[in-house]
Design a protein around this motif. Structure first.
Motif, PDB file in Angstrom:
ATOM      1  N   UNK A   1      66.596  35.317  23.942  1.00 48.35           N
ATOM      2  CA  UNK A   1      66.513  34.888  25.342  1.00 48.35           C
ATOM      3  C   UNK A   1      66.305  33.379  25.423  1.00 48.35           C
ATOM      4  N   UNK A   2      65.406  32.883  24.587  1.00 51.36           N
ATOM      5  CA  UNK A   2      65.194  31.430  24.559  1.00 51.36           C
ATOM      6  C   UNK A   2      66.495  30.721  24.215  1.00 51.36           C
ATOM      7  N   UNK A   3      67.188  31.250  23.191  1.00 53.40           N
ATOM      8  CA  UNK A   3      68.427  30.611  22.744  1.00 53.40           C
ATOM      9  C   UNK A   3      69.485  30.685  23.841  1.00 53.40           C
ATOM     10  N   UNK A   4      69.538  31.839  24.510  1.00 52.29           N
ATOM     11  CA  UNK A   4      70.543  31.996  25.573  1.00 52.29           C
ATOM     12  C   UNK A   4      70.283  31.007  26.715  1.00 52.29           C
TER      13      UNK A   4
ATOM     14  N   UNK B   1      72.281  28.821  38.781  1.00 52.41           N
ATOM     15  CA  UNK B   1      71.884  28.568  37.396  1.00 52.41           C
ATOM     16  C   UNK B   1      70.474  29.114  37.142  1.00 52.41           C
ATOM     17  N   UNK B   2      69.557  28.809  38.047  1.00 55.34           N
ATOM     18  CA  UNK B   2      68.179  29.261  37.929  1.00 55.34           C
ATOM     19  C   UNK B   2      68.112  30.787  37.979  1.00 55.34           C
ATOM     20  N   UNK B   3      68.897  31.363  38.892  1.00 48.77           N
ATOM     21  CA  UNK B   3      68.913  32.814  39.057  1.00 48.77           C
ATOM     22  C   UNK B   3      69.347  33.508  37.765  1.00 48.77           C
ATOM     23  N   UNK B   4      70.414  32.990  37.164  1.00 47.37           N
ATOM     24  CA  UNK B   4      70.921  33.604  35.925  1.00 47.37           C
ATOM     25  C   UNK B   4      69.873  33.506  34.811  1.00 47.37           C
ATOM     26  N   UNK B   5      69.233  32.336  34.717  1.00 53.52           N
ATOM     27  CA  UNK B   5      68.224  32.160  33.665  1.00 53.52           C
ATOM     28  C   UNK B   5      67.051  33.117  33.874  1.00 53.52           C
ATOM     29  N   UNK B   6      66.616  33.253  35.134  1.00 53.63           N
ATOM     30  CA  UNK B   6      65.497  34.165  35.424  1.00 53.63           C
ATOM     31  C   UNK B   6      65.875  35.608  35.127  1.00 53.63           C
ATOM     32  N   UNK B   7      67.129  35.971  35.446  1.00 53.34           N
ATOM     33  CA  UNK B   7      67.603  37.320  35.152  1.00 53.34           C
ATOM     34  C   UNK B   7      67.534  37.597  33.654  1.00 53.34           C
ATOM     35  N   UNK B   8      67.932  36.605  32.866  1.00 52.96           N
ATOM     36  CA  UNK B   8      67.903  36.783  31.405  1.00 52.96           C
ATOM     37  C   UNK B   8      66.480  37.035  30.928  1.00 52.96           C
ATOM     38  N   UNK B   9      65.525  36.275  31.465  1.00 52.56           N
ATOM     39  CA  UNK B   9      64.127  36.442  31.062  1.00 52.56           C
ATOM     40  C   UNK B   9      63.616  37.824  31.483  1.00 52.56           C
TER      41      UNK B   9
ATOM     42  N   UNK C   1      65.341  40.493  32.020  1.00 54.68           N
ATOM     43  CA  UNK C   1      66.014  41.511  31.206  1.00 54.68           C
ATOM     44  C   UNK C   1      65.305  41.663  29.855  1.00 54.68           C
ATOM     45  N   UNK C   2      64.950  40.546  29.278  1.00 48.45           N
ATOM     46  CA  UNK C   2      64.303  40.631  27.962  1.00 48.45           C
ATOM     47  C   UNK C   2      62.915  41.248  28.077  1.00 48.45           C
ATOM     48  N   UNK C   3      62.200  40.930  29.143  1.00 49.02           N
ATOM     49  CA  UNK C   3      60.890  41.532  29.364  1.00 49.02           C
ATOM     50  C   UNK C   3      61.021  43.043  29.467  1.00 49.02           C
ATOM     51  N   UNK C   4      62.073  43.474  30.158  1.00 49.01           N
ATOM     52  CA  UNK C   4      62.281  44.902  30.351  1.00 49.01           C
ATOM     53  C   UNK C   4      62.673  45.578  29.032  1.00 49.01           C
TER      54      UNK C   4
END
Lengths: 349, 223
Positions: free
Chosen positions: B152-155, B203-211, B213-216
């Motif tokens: 997630x960090x890398x993405x 951009x912010x929305x996509x990054x937050x979604x990635x985070x 998703x990983x939490x889930x």
């Protein structure tokens, strides 16, 4: 047959062993920090001996000269570690299933689960289990691995008393049929196996000794270490009666009353510690001690201000008394004495 | 809502960041494994080297990459003969994103490996289980949270990559213009404020979604 002749340098001590472990059950005794675990880990290939060899059957497990070190997983062993080491992402049952050997049947797994009473928490994760429960799962996991050699490092420590006896019985029974050799380390003689064939006494600072108990008590050097650990008597008897809360066991001409349960006709081993035996010169019937045995003193050993009396009552009995008691009673070799043993201190194995 | 060029920037950004992450998992894992498990004296040097993209200004990293992969350079010419273009191409953006996010992946996995109880592997061998099965059934599942966190960090790092990408690939709309480059482009224009804002929010929305998703994915089963 495990032939080991090696040296292992640790920070606190150097372990030197040169023994042939051939008995089906060997108990490895010694105070904590004496190198018992190190010895097992060397046999398991987890610690590498500084020098020397380990041969098992026709296999070479370790040879420092030829630089042969058989990897742990190829040694056909199952280990129970002192700290259990369950896989944290698997439930108790999944831990067992992961280790399950190809030849172990579902029925046998069922027997293990029942004997170790795992049903109540088998579906829980290791972090939800208590220390004693973790121990039981680790033991079950090693049994169902179905390996030829079983290495148990303090497997019964922390188990409650009733369950401990039941589990020890089961492990003894399982090992007789399923396992070629079992090695159990313990710092209490009563906490290894109900019927150990041989004892190995390890002390990192001195030599190690190997042999059946009656041989180890003959040598002053090994006896000294055994007395530090605490000597445990075992008498093989036959149960002749079973009352509501005690059993009557026959030992040659004497009957022993023991708190506990057993089937009539069954062969049992009675366990009690050497310091729990009272010695009397004359028969005294008015005592609360339920068991009186007539025995002959065969040897008296005095070591470091402690006295161990070897007695013959058909089977060897060891009694530890104080030097003061020895001089008061003027006990000597060849004397006929009475041993008083409370029912309370006798344990059925 | 979004113009054709802006949509292209979104899809390109996602494509680049995903490719960079996919490359990062095996490379980062292997590197982290070697750095934590090996006793090779070179490991200290390599550990420092992997940190370079994190501490050197991104534009410098991009400039160095350009010097290596530009079509007029030795490696660039050779790759060009095989039909592979890196500089001024989306593959270059992947390379830049991958390199810039590699340290984060390596760090995350290394932390997971340093916290991992390696005596569990001993326990597995001590039950007669082979190293390959032990790796698949014990080691890998227990390291997965660390690998996921690193991914997630890398993405997100690769998704937001700007400096190295603009140096290596320039900002060609539809080809190398990822969202950050498009935002920069919009900011340069007198009437671009609204466009820049839209892209910045997305951009912010996509990054937050990635985070999220990983939490889930990484959630602990409730007891």
């Amino acid at each position: 047959m495990i032939d080991c002749a090696f040296k292992l340098q640790e920070q606190a001590f150097t372990l030197r062993v040169d023994h042939r472990l051939g008995a089906a059950r060997t108990a490895i005794l010694g105070p904590s920090g004496a190198g018992k675990t190190t010895f097992l880990m060397a046999l398991a290939g987890i610690k590498r001996p500084t020098a020397g060899q380990i041969h098992v059957g026709d296999q070479v497990w370790s040879d420092s000269d030829k630089r042969i070190y058989l990897p742990t997983h190829q040694r056909d062993i199952a280990i129970v570690f002192q700290d259990s080491r369950l896989f944290p992402h698997l439930t108790a049952f999944e831990n067992m299933h992961f280790a399950r050997g190809a030849k172990v049947t579902t029925l046998q797994i069922r027997q293990v689960i029942e004997a170790l009473e795992l049903d109540a928490f088998g579906h829980l994760m290791p972090r939800q289990l208590s220390g004693g429960q973790l121990k039981r799962v680790a033991l079950a996991r090693a049994l169902v691995a179905g390996r030829r050699y079983l290495f148990l490092d303090e497997p019964y420590q922390g188990l409650n008393r009733e369950l401990k006896g039941q589990i020890m019985d089961f492990v003894d029974l399982w090992c007789r049929d399923q396992v070629e050799q079992v090695l159990i380390t313990t710092h209490l003689m009563g906490e290894c196996s109900h019927i150990s064939d041989e004892f190995m006494v390890i002390n990192g600072l001195g030599p190690t000794f190997l042999g059946p108990l009656h041989e180890l008590v003959q040598q002053e050097s090994s006896l000294k270490q055994l007395m530090q650990i605490g000597i445990e008597n075992s008498l093989a008897c036959q149960v002749i009666a079973n009352e509501c809360d005690f059993i009557v066991a026959q030992l040659s001409a004497t009957q022993l009353y023991v708190a506990g349960h057993a089937k009539v006709g069954e062969q049992v081993v009675l366990k009690f510690r050497a310091e729990d035996v009272v010695i009397a010169k004359e028969a005294c019937s008015m005592t609360s001690a339920q068991n009186r045995l007539v025995a002959k003193i065969t040897q008296i050993h005095q070591i470091d201000g402690r006295v161990l009396i070897h007695l013959d009552a058909g089977q060897p009995i060891y009694a530890e008394i104080t030097p003061r008691a020895l001089s008061q009673l003027r006990l000597e070799r060849g004397d006929d004495v009475h041993c008083l043993i409370k029912s309370m201190v006798l344990r059925v194995a | 809502m979004l113009t054709e060029v802006e949509w292209q920037a979104v899809w390109l950004s996602l494509k680049v960041a995903l490719w960079a992450t996919l490359l990062n998992v095996p490379v980062g894992f292997t590197l982290a494994w070697w750095l934590t498990r090996s006793r090779n004296p070179l490991r200290h040097l390599v550990r420092t080297l992997t940190l370079i993209p994190l501490v050197v200004p991104p534009i410098v990293t991009g400039y160095v990459l350009l010097m290596i992969f530009a079509p007029n350079q030795a490696l660039g010419t050779q790759l060009g003969k095989w039909g592979i273009q890196v500089a001024f191409d989306w593959k270059g953006a992947v390379l830049a994103s991958w390199l810039m996010s590699l340290p984060l992946m390596v760090r995350s996995v290394m932390v997971a490996m340093e916290q991992h109880d390696w005596r569990l592997e001993q326990a597995s061998y001590g039950l007669g289980i082979s190293p390959s099965v032990t790796f698949r059934k014990i080691t890998l599942p227990l390291l997965t949270p660390g690998i996921l966190a690193g991914s997630v960090l890398a993405f997100t790092r690769g998704f937001g990559e700007f400096g190295a990408t603009i140096a290596l690939c320039a900002s060609i709309p539809g080809q190398t213009q990822t969202i950050p480059l498009a935002i920069y482009n919009a900011m340069q224009q007198p009437d671009g404020d609204e466009r820049a804002m839209r892209l910045a929010l997305l951009c912010t929305l996509i990054a937050l979604t990635a985070v999220a998703l990983s939490e889930w994915l990484n959630r602990k089963p409730s007891t």
